[in-house]
Design an enzyme around this catalytic site. Structure first.
Site, PDB file in Angstrom:
ATOM      1  N   GLU A 157      53.730  36.788  40.323  1.00  0.00           N
ATOM      2  CA  GLU A 157      52.314  36.894  39.997  1.00  0.00           C
ATOM      3  C   GLU A 157      51.645  37.878  40.937  1.00  0.00           C
ATOM      4  OE1 GLU A 157      50.538  33.017  40.536  1.00  0.00           O
ATOM      5  OE2 GLU A 157      51.640  32.679  42.377  1.00  0.00           O
ATOM      6  N   GLN A 195      51.980  26.010  47.583  1.00  0.00           N
ATOM      7  CA  GLN A 195      52.901  25.931  46.455  1.00  0.00           C
ATOM      8  C   GLN A 195      53.872  27.095  46.455  1.00  0.00           C
ATOM      9  OE1 GLN A 195      50.255  27.571  42.807  1.00  0.00           O
ATOM     10  NE2 GLN A 195      49.351  25.785  43.841  1.00  0.00           N
ATOM     11  N   HIS A 203      52.637  30.065  49.172  1.00  0.00           N
ATOM     12  CA  HIS A 203      51.283  30.614  49.166  1.00  0.00           C
ATOM     13  C   HIS A 203      50.246  29.534  48.883  1.00  0.00           C
ATOM     14  CE1 HIS A 203      52.572  30.729  44.937  1.00  0.00           C
ATOM     15  NE2 HIS A 203      51.289  30.599  44.621  1.00  0.00           N
ATOM     16  N   ARG A 234      54.579  21.971  44.193  1.00  0.00           N
ATOM     17  CA  ARG A 234      53.547  21.719  45.200  1.00  0.00           C
ATOM     18  C   ARG A 234      54.203  21.178  46.469  1.00  0.00           C
ATOM     19  NH1 ARG A 234      50.797  18.278  42.337  1.00  0.00           N
ATOM     20  NH2 ARG A 234      49.862  19.912  41.066  1.00  0.00           N
ATOM     21  N   HIS A 267      56.878  29.097  43.462  1.00  0.00           N
ATOM     22  CA  HIS A 267      57.400  29.169  42.106  1.00  0.00           C
ATOM     23  C   HIS A 267      58.848  29.650  42.126  1.00  0.00           C
ATOM     24  CE1 HIS A 267      53.191  28.835  41.034  1.00  0.00           C
ATOM     25  NE2 HIS A 267      52.935  29.977  41.651  1.00  0.00           N
TER      26      HIS A 267
END
Length: 274
Positions: A82, A63, A140, A160, A65
């Site tokens: 993150e 996935q 990642h 995804r 972001h």
């Protein structure tokens, strides 16, 4: 000053586990596995940050972001940087971070469709104590057999790219548009700024510090919230007791007492400094 002990939200996932981590009750033996535990702020507000525990028994999807600008262009409130503190990992546990070598987006798309994307990713071994910062755009996949604490921008926008042949929806157009299909370069850890205080992440989206036990006095700027995440130990923040496996939000000036040997994370938005 306000100290608030946060409620937890358990998220069942097919890749989760029946055995979690000290401080959390295991699901029933015949119940669905739990993959995530979120700490939720009270009310309807959407804070800048979200703290989670993750418990994996198998690989999560590949996935990516978006960053803030890309999220805003799609009508979303924020992107998602993150980071992960690894609490435990099986000997063969890995996390995929970036690609082994730079590839073009058409190659990335073709690999996502035929499954060869797994071979293009750089699967890095992980162990307890490792710390990884994954900025938005990083392709990642968190592997199985890992327990970690995730500190992130408060966004659940996940594109995804590949899910090992499952029937879950992929988001190839959006994901490939924001992905950076290049080798992952770890961000340097700023390091120790005082005895018992180490900065792990220093903006721009959030700051994450790691503290030892003992007494600590802090003052947060007006309107800024901090998240105290005890990895180990117990203590009190302005009369509110906490222990490992919990999370406390703080505002204003705070007096914090942590038992000897405590290991604490403290996160706050990157626009602030304490």
């Amino acid at each position: 000053m306000t100290a608030t002990l946060l409620a937890t939200h358990r998220v069942e996932k097919p890749w989760g586990r029946q055995t979690l981590w000290p401080g959390f009750a295991d699901p029933a033996p015949d119940g669905d596995p739990v993959g995530e535990i979120w700490f939720q702020t009270p009310g309807d507000s959407t804070p800048d940050l979200l703290i989670k525990y993750l418990f994996t028994s198998e690989k999560l999807s590949v996935q990516v972001h978006p960053n803030d600008a890309q999220a805003h262009a799609a009508g979303l409130p924020r992107g998602k940087d993150e980071c992960w503190l690894i609490l435990a990992a099986e000997p063969d546990s890995t996390i995929a971070l970036g690609t082994k070598q730079p590839i073009d987006r058409e190659t990335l798309r073709a690999a996502a469709l035929d499954g060869t994307i797994e071979q293009l990713l750089d699967w890095k071994p992980v162990k307890a104590g490792d710390f990884i910062y994954a900025p938005s755009g990083t392709i990642h996949a968190i592997g199985g057999g890992i327990t970690l604490i995730e500190t992130q921008q408060n966004s659940e926008t996940t594109y995804r790219l590949y899910d090992y042949g499952s029937d879950r929806e992929l988001h190839l157009d959006a994901g490939i548009a924001v992905a950076e299909p290049v080798p992952f370069v770890p961000r340097p850890i700023p390091g120790k700024v005082a005895e018992g205080r180490t900065i792990l992440v220093e903006g721009p989206k959030f700051v994450l510090e790691r503290w030892q036990g003992g007494h600590r006095a802090i003052t947060l700027p007006e309107g800024v919230t901090g998240w105290l995440v005890p990895v180990a130990g117990e203590g009190v923040a302005d009369g509110v007791a906490w222990a490992a496996g919990q999370c406390v939000t703080l505002t204003g000036a705070a007096q914090i007492e942590a038992s000897p040997g405590s290991d604490l994370l403290f996160a706050y938005p990157g626009t602030a400094r304490i």
